[in-house]
Design a protein around this motif. Sequence first.
Motif, PDB file in Angstrom:
ATOM      1  N   ASP A 133     -23.426 -36.716 -44.609  1.00 47.77           N
ATOM      2  CA  ASP A 133     -23.866 -37.640 -45.671  1.00 47.77           C
ATOM      3  C   ASP A 133     -25.094 -37.083 -46.392  1.00 47.77           C
ATOM      4  O   ASP A 133     -25.203 -37.158 -47.607  1.00 47.77           O
ATOM      5  CB  ASP A 133     -24.247 -39.017 -45.084  1.00 47.77           C
ATOM      6  N   LEU A 134     -26.029 -36.548 -45.605  1.00 44.75           N
ATOM      7  CA  LEU A 134     -27.261 -36.005 -46.190  1.00 44.75           C
ATOM      8  C   LEU A 134     -26.931 -34.840 -47.131  1.00 44.75           C
ATOM      9  O   LEU A 134     -27.441 -34.754 -48.243  1.00 44.75           O
ATOM     10  CB  LEU A 134     -28.211 -35.530 -45.076  1.00 44.75           C
ATOM     11  N   LYS A 135     -26.028 -33.954 -46.665  1.00 40.37           N
ATOM     12  CA  LYS A 135     -25.679 -32.775 -47.476  1.00 40.37           C
ATOM     13  C   LYS A 135     -25.023 -33.168 -48.794  1.00 40.37           C
ATOM     14  O   LYS A 135     -25.132 -32.472 -49.793  1.00 40.37           O
ATOM     15  CB  LYS A 135     -24.723 -31.865 -46.691  1.00 40.37           C
ATOM     16  N   LYS A 136     -24.313 -34.299 -48.759  1.00 43.91           N
ATOM     17  CA  LYS A 136     -23.609 -34.754 -49.961  1.00 43.91           C
ATOM     18  C   LYS A 136     -24.562 -35.522 -50.892  1.00 43.91           C
ATOM     19  O   LYS A 136     -24.490 -35.392 -52.108  1.00 43.91           O
ATOM     20  CB  LYS A 136     -22.455 -35.659 -49.522  1.00 43.91           C
ATOM     21  N   THR A 137     -25.448 -36.325 -50.307  1.00 42.68           N
ATOM     22  CA  THR A 137     -26.259 -37.247 -51.102  1.00 42.68           C
ATOM     23  C   THR A 137     -27.543 -36.617 -51.638  1.00 42.68           C
ATOM     24  O   THR A 137     -27.983 -36.947 -52.745  1.00 42.68           O
ATOM     25  CB  THR A 137     -26.599 -38.508 -50.269  1.00 42.68           C
ATOM     26  N   ALA A 138     -28.163 -35.703 -50.866  1.00 39.86           N
ATOM     27  CA  ALA A 138     -29.439 -35.119 -51.314  1.00 39.86           C
ATOM     28  C   ALA A 138     -29.324 -34.413 -52.674  1.00 39.86           C
ATOM     29  O   ALA A 138     -30.161 -34.637 -53.549  1.00 39.86           O
ATOM     30  CB  ALA A 138     -29.997 -34.189 -50.237  1.00 39.86           C
ATOM     31  N   LYS A 154     -34.184 -27.316 -49.978  1.00 41.92           N
ATOM     32  CA  LYS A 154     -34.586 -28.045 -48.760  1.00 41.92           C
ATOM     33  C   LYS A 154     -33.427 -28.109 -47.767  1.00 41.92           C
ATOM     34  O   LYS A 154     -33.620 -27.986 -46.560  1.00 41.92           O
ATOM     35  CB  LYS A 154     -35.030 -29.472 -49.107  1.00 41.92           C
ATOM     36  N   LEU A 155     -32.211 -28.337 -48.285  1.00 38.76           N
ATOM     37  CA  LEU A 155     -31.040 -28.402 -47.407  1.00 38.76           C
ATOM     38  C   LEU A 155     -30.782 -27.048 -46.757  1.00 38.76           C
ATOM     39  O   LEU A 155     -30.472 -26.968 -45.572  1.00 38.76           O
ATOM     40  CB  LEU A 155     -29.792 -28.820 -48.202  1.00 38.76           C
ATOM     41  N   ALA A 156     -30.911 -25.974 -47.539  1.00 43.94           N
ATOM     42  CA  ALA A 156     -30.678 -24.625 -46.999  1.00 43.94           C
ATOM     43  C   ALA A 156     -31.709 -24.320 -45.915  1.00 43.94           C
ATOM     44  O   ALA A 156     -31.390 -23.743 -44.862  1.00 43.94           O
ATOM     45  CB  ALA A 156     -30.751 -23.598 -48.125  1.00 43.94           C
ATOM     46  N   ASP A 157     -32.953 -24.744 -46.146  1.00 43.74           N
ATOM     47  CA  ASP A 157     -34.028 -24.511 -45.187  1.00 43.74           C
ATOM     48  C   ASP A 157     -33.758 -25.289 -43.892  1.00 43.74           C
ATOM     49  O   ASP A 157     -33.925 -24.769 -42.782  1.00 43.74           O
ATOM     50  CB  ASP A 157     -35.353 -24.955 -45.814  1.00 43.74           C
ATOM     51  N   SER A 283     -32.062 -43.899 -36.676  1.00 40.57           N
ATOM     52  CA  SER A 283     -31.909 -43.892 -38.133  1.00 40.57           C
ATOM     53  C   SER A 283     -31.917 -42.423 -38.584  1.00 40.57           C
ATOM     54  O   SER A 283     -32.481 -41.563 -37.914  1.00 40.57           O
ATOM     55  CB  SER A 283     -33.024 -44.682 -38.804  1.00 40.57           C
ATOM     56  N   ASN A 284     -31.292 -42.173 -39.714  1.00 40.17           N
ATOM     57  CA  ASN A 284     -31.164 -40.795 -40.184  1.00 40.17           C
ATOM     58  C   ASN A 284     -32.532 -40.249 -40.593  1.00 40.17           C
ATOM     59  O   ASN A 284     -33.178 -40.792 -41.483  1.00 40.17           O
ATOM     60  CB  ASN A 284     -30.211 -40.761 -41.383  1.00 40.17           C
ATOM     61  N   PRO A 285     -32.996 -39.156 -39.960  1.00 42.26           N
ATOM     62  CA  PRO A 285     -34.323 -38.627 -40.271  1.00 42.26           C
ATOM     63  C   PRO A 285     -34.340 -37.765 -41.537  1.00 42.26           C
ATOM     64  O   PRO A 285     -35.348 -37.164 -41.874  1.00 42.26           O
ATOM     65  CB  PRO A 285     -34.650 -37.785 -39.045  1.00 42.26           C
ATOM     66  N   GLY A 286     -33.200 -37.659 -42.229  1.00 41.97           N
ATOM     67  CA  GLY A 286     -33.172 -36.878 -43.462  1.00 41.97           C
ATOM     68  C   GLY A 286     -33.532 -35.423 -43.219  1.00 41.97           C
ATOM     69  O   GLY A 286     -32.999 -34.781 -42.315  1.00 41.97           O
ATOM     70  N   PHE A 287     -34.492 -34.921 -43.997  1.00 46.18           N
ATOM     71  CA  PHE A 287     -34.853 -33.493 -43.891  1.00 46.18           C
ATOM     72  C   PHE A 287     -35.634 -33.166 -42.618  1.00 46.18           C
ATOM     73  O   PHE A 287     -36.054 -32.037 -42.428  1.00 46.18           O
ATOM     74  CB  PHE A 287     -35.663 -33.057 -45.122  1.00 46.18           C
TER      75      PHE A 287
END
Length: 309
Positions: A133-138, A154-157, A283-287
Amino acid sequence: SASPSQESAQTAAASPSQQSTQAFLTFQDDAGRAVTLQSKPQRIVVLSPQLLDLLYEVDGSAMARTSSPGADVPEQAKNLESVGGMTTVNTEKLLSLKPDLVLGSPTFHRDLADVLDASHIPFALFSLSNYKDLKKTAPLFGKLAGTEDEANEKLADLDRRIGELTAKLPADSAPTFVMLNVTPSSISVQRTNTVGLEVADMLRMKNVAETLEASQKSPSTAPYSLEKLVELDPDYVFILIHGAKADGEKKLQSDLASQPAWSSLRAVKEKRMAILPSDLLLSNPGFRLNESVDYLAKLVYPGIYGDGQ
């Protein structure tokens, strides 16, 4: 060289007459709704703390939010106007702000669609329960904020950091576990679909509760049964407390620790029972997902990752 679609996008940007007919962004949200934004949104209202967090992570900003006790709020968003609680949104207040985009969660906010659609306010629902979800939404939130490149960096990192952690895993190990949800009023076993299970999966752990029959009300969980737990005999028992930690710990004492069979569990005897931090594994910690992986890795493989305690 630019691809044909990039070239046409550049031509469109170059000619003002075409510009007026070109929408800024069209996308499909997680409830299957098609959302079209005519221009870059300037007045965003966010109804879920996780989505608010993600929007600020990609350097976006909101004009208002819901108040949600116990949720971490980004520093710059602390003084934003409130439109009620996450599950008790004040629709009059929301409409009076004339937002040009409202972001909400499919679990809690679907029923606002009619009133927002009737007022021609773009409304998008996103669920952020896992890494996918994070990869799609960010990147999409990056487009909304005008920071798509930074969001992708940020996602690649994050991907690289998680890869560095999982590369150290022992090849031959697959510890078993169960994850229990403890609320002030109930205990259930998590079968599928949470960030904690996803992190355990990245660490090659096996969730022995996957085979249990699903609860009717919540298919991603199974009813808690101590007999079943003794039978499954996992290497680890992880506990996620929903809501106030003190209430959850009380429930743990009264409903679990006080049962003789509980202390006969191998995971409990071998001190492999742990209460996990909600901000990293519930909960989703995001990055910060790499911190979740690091936390669980230290707990399960202290010899390799150092002790997390």
